[in-house]
Write a protein that holds these residues in place. Structure first.
Motif, PDB file in Angstrom:
ATOM      1  N   SER A   5       0.817  -1.210   0.000  1.00 15.55           N
ATOM      2  CA  SER A   5       0.000   0.000   0.000  1.00 15.55           C
ATOM      3  C   SER A   5       0.855   1.267   0.000  1.00 15.55           C
ATOM      4  O   SER A   5       1.342   1.702   1.043  1.00 15.55           O
ATOM      5  N   LEU A   6       1.007   1.846  -1.179  1.00 12.66           N
ATOM      6  CA  LEU A   6       1.712   3.125  -1.276  1.00 12.66           C
ATOM      7  C   LEU A   6       0.885   4.233  -0.637  1.00 12.66           C
ATOM      8  O   LEU A   6       1.447   5.199  -0.117  1.00 12.66           O
ATOM      9  N   GLU A  66      -1.973  -4.405   2.690  1.00 14.51           N
ATOM     10  CA  GLU A  66      -3.403  -4.447   2.979  1.00 14.51           C
ATOM     11  C   GLU A  66      -4.023  -5.653   2.284  1.00 14.51           C
ATOM     12  O   GLU A  66      -3.529  -6.115   1.259  1.00 14.51           O
ATOM     13  N   GLN A  67      -5.068  -6.123   2.873  1.00 12.31           N
ATOM     14  CA  GLN A  67      -5.777  -7.297   2.354  1.00 12.31           C
ATOM     15  C   GLN A  67      -6.703  -6.859   1.224  1.00 12.31           C
ATOM     16  O   GLN A  67      -7.504  -5.951   1.386  1.00 12.31           O
ATOM     17  N   LYS A  68      -6.555  -7.498   0.087  1.00 13.94           N
ATOM     18  CA  LYS A  68      -7.451  -7.259  -1.050  1.00 13.94           C
ATOM     19  C   LYS A  68      -8.326  -8.488  -1.204  1.00 13.94           C
ATOM     20  O   LYS A  68      -7.841  -9.613  -1.264  1.00 13.94           O
ATOM     21  N   ILE A  69      -9.604  -8.245  -1.261  1.00 15.16           N
ATOM     22  CA  ILE A  69     -10.546  -9.335  -1.448  1.00 15.16           C
ATOM     23  C   ILE A  69     -11.149  -9.205  -2.839  1.00 15.16           C
ATOM     24  O   ILE A  69     -11.700  -8.174  -3.200  1.00 15.16           O
ATOM     25  N   SER A  70     -11.007 -10.254  -3.621  1.00 13.44           N
ATOM     26  CA  SER A  70     -11.553 -10.202  -4.970  1.00 13.44           C
ATOM     27  C   SER A  70     -13.012 -10.620  -4.959  1.00 13.44           C
ATOM     28  O   SER A  70     -13.439 -11.446  -4.159  1.00 13.44           O
TER      29      SER A  70
END
Length: 74
Positions: A5-6, A66-70
């Motif tokens: 996460s930039l 960070e967690q990305k949920i598709s």
């Protein structure tokens, strides 16, 4: 899936009222322009830079991800 996460890095630097030049100096980079390229994703932070970056931003390395949920099509 976790992604880097930039946005967190930029937000945290701003929360600390740290200028781009101060961040660049702390990361031992040539100038603010170079640091900005990392913060904007033009250049990628290397794994060995993350401990120093975490120290400068007074956070943990885990905070950079960070967690990305598709979405699943049904």
């Amino acid at each position: 899936m976790k992604v880097f996460s930039l946005d967190f890095i930029k937000q945290r630097r701003q929360e600390l009222s740290m200028t781009l030049q101060e961040a660049a100096n702390a990361m031992e980079m040539k100038n603010a322009s170079t640091y900005l390229k990392y913060e904007n994703g033009v250049y990628a932070f290397k794994a060995e830079q993350l401990p120093l970056l975490a120290s400068i931003l007074r956070c943990r390395e885990e905070n950079f991800f960070e967690q990305k949920i598709s979405k699943i099509a049904i």
